[in-house]
Scaffold this active site. Structure first.
Site, short mmCIF file in Angstrom:
data_model
loop_
_atom_site.label_atom_id
_atom_site.label_comp_id
_atom_site.label_asym_id
_atom_site.label_seq_id
_atom_site.Cartn_x
_atom_site.Cartn_y
_atom_site.Cartn_z
N ARG A 1 1.08 -1.02 -0.05
CA ARG A 1 0.15 0.10 -0.17
C ARG A 1 0.62 1.29 0.18
NH1 ARG A 1 -2.91 2.17 -2.55
NH2 ARG A 1 -3.52 -0.24 -2.96
N LYS B 1 1.79 24.96 -3.61
CA LYS B 1 0.71 24.31 -3.27
C LYS B 1 0.93 23.08 -3.54
CE LYS B 1 -2.57 28.56 -4.06
NZ LYS B 1 -3.35 28.60 -5.16
N LYS C 1 3.58 38.96 -2.65
CA LYS C 1 2.81 38.85 -3.03
C LYS C 1 1.63 39.61 -2.19
CE LYS C 1 1.59 34.99 -3.79
NZ LYS C 1 0.96 34.72 -4.92
N GLU D 1 4.13 40.04 -7.55
CA GLU D 1 3.02 40.02 -8.27
C GLU D 1 2.20 41.29 -8.37
OE1 GLU D 1 -1.27 37.93 -6.30
OE2 GLU D 1 0.22 37.14 -5.40
N ASP E 1 -1.12 38.39 -12.21
CA ASP E 1 -2.48 37.65 -11.64
C ASP E 1 -3.65 37.80 -12.13
OD1 ASP E 1 -2.82 35.17 -9.62
OD2 ASP E 1 -4.02 38.00 -8.46
#
Length: 285
Positions: free
Chosen positions: A103, A138, A170, A200, A221
């Site tokens: 597994r 992410k 950001k 960004e 963005d």
């Protein structure tokens, strides 16, 4: 692009932790009770659906950590395309060890192959254009190295690996600093000459402001293809241009046609479905 395997030094601790999670404090009590200690088997690892393979090293390490006498013979390599029914590898050894590692080995292989598969799909969607597909941070906590490797196996490229290896200013950084200009100036004053700086931007005015200060890359963005085309014209090759924001295989071609250098896609790592791969027992002794 040549796919360079991850060092086993990186892979082993991740696989070991997964095995320890599964074995707990008593080990595989089912296999120990049901399977004779001297029983041996030969199994084949089979793709149940088409896709792109990634994670064979992690899979092999799982078997070998459980029992070093287990031998895995690969018939395909990471980055290879498979059809349903294709045999990926043959594995031979003590049956208890095969069952104990099964597994964990398949979890890694299926998850990473799923990432490679969706990456290959969106890479194909922009085939022939200059843009490259890149992933993001992410990722599943603890599995970033493996997941970013799987993106490379699918033909994509990696964005920064962590907070420490590049500056990415950001929108919240900009808001707290008081604007794009001030954020860039603080970043330049706070890092060494070897560190790249990306910012960004949400508007073309912010982009113009960033270009006046000078940066290595701009993250554009949630812009439309027309806005991206205008942005590329503003930058005129002075920085790397990166498009981001809800990009899918259906929208990627139009975005790539704008002339951007990179297209970043977070769901490659955070939402890729597992590729269905199984173990089939072919012979027992």
């Amino acid at each position: 692009m040549i796919l360079v395997p991850l060092p086993r030094l990186i892979v082993k601790p991740l696989v070991r932790n997964a095995l320890l999670e599964d074995l707990g404090l008593a080990g595989d009590i089912t296999s120990a009770a049901v399977i004779p200690e001297d029983h041996r088997s030969t199994v084949v690892m089979v793709a149940r659906q088409p896709g792109v393979i990634a994670g064979l090293d992690a899979s092999e390490v799982a078997f070998q950590l459980v029992d070093p006498s287990i031998v895995m013979t690969r018939h395909l390599h990471d980055g290879a395309k498979v059809a349903a029914g294709d045999v990926i590898a043959t594995i031979e050894g003590p049956s208890r060890g095969l069952l104990t590692a099964e597994r964990t080995a398949l979890n890694f292989l299926g998850h990473l192959s799923g990432i490679a598969t969706v990456t290959a799909g969106i890479v194909e969607a922009i085939s022939g254009m200059k843009a490259s597909i890149v992933c993001t941070r992410k990722t599943t906590p603890g599995l970033r190295a493996l997941e970013k490797y799987a993106v490379r196996a699918g033909g994509g490229m990696n964005h920064r690996f962590a907070l420490h290896d590049a500056v990415l200013i950001k929108d919240n950084h900009v808001a707290i600093a008081g604007g794009v200009t001030e954020a860039i100036r603080r970043a330049k004053a706070g890092v060494g000459h070897m560190v790249k700086i990306e910012v960004e931007v949400d508007t073309l005015d912010q982009l113009r402001e960033a270009m006046e200060e000078g940066v290595d890359a701009v993250l554009l963005d949630n812009m439309t293809p027309d806005q991206l085309r205008d942005a590329v014209g503003i930058v005129t090759g002075r920085a790397i241009t990166e498009a981001s924001g809800r990009i899918t295989p259906l929208t990627a071609a139009a975005i790539a046609a704008s002339g951007v250098d990179l297209i970043s896609v977070g769901w490659l790592t955070h939402s890729a479905p597992t590729l269905d791969i199984g173990l089939d027992w072919k012979a027992v002794a």
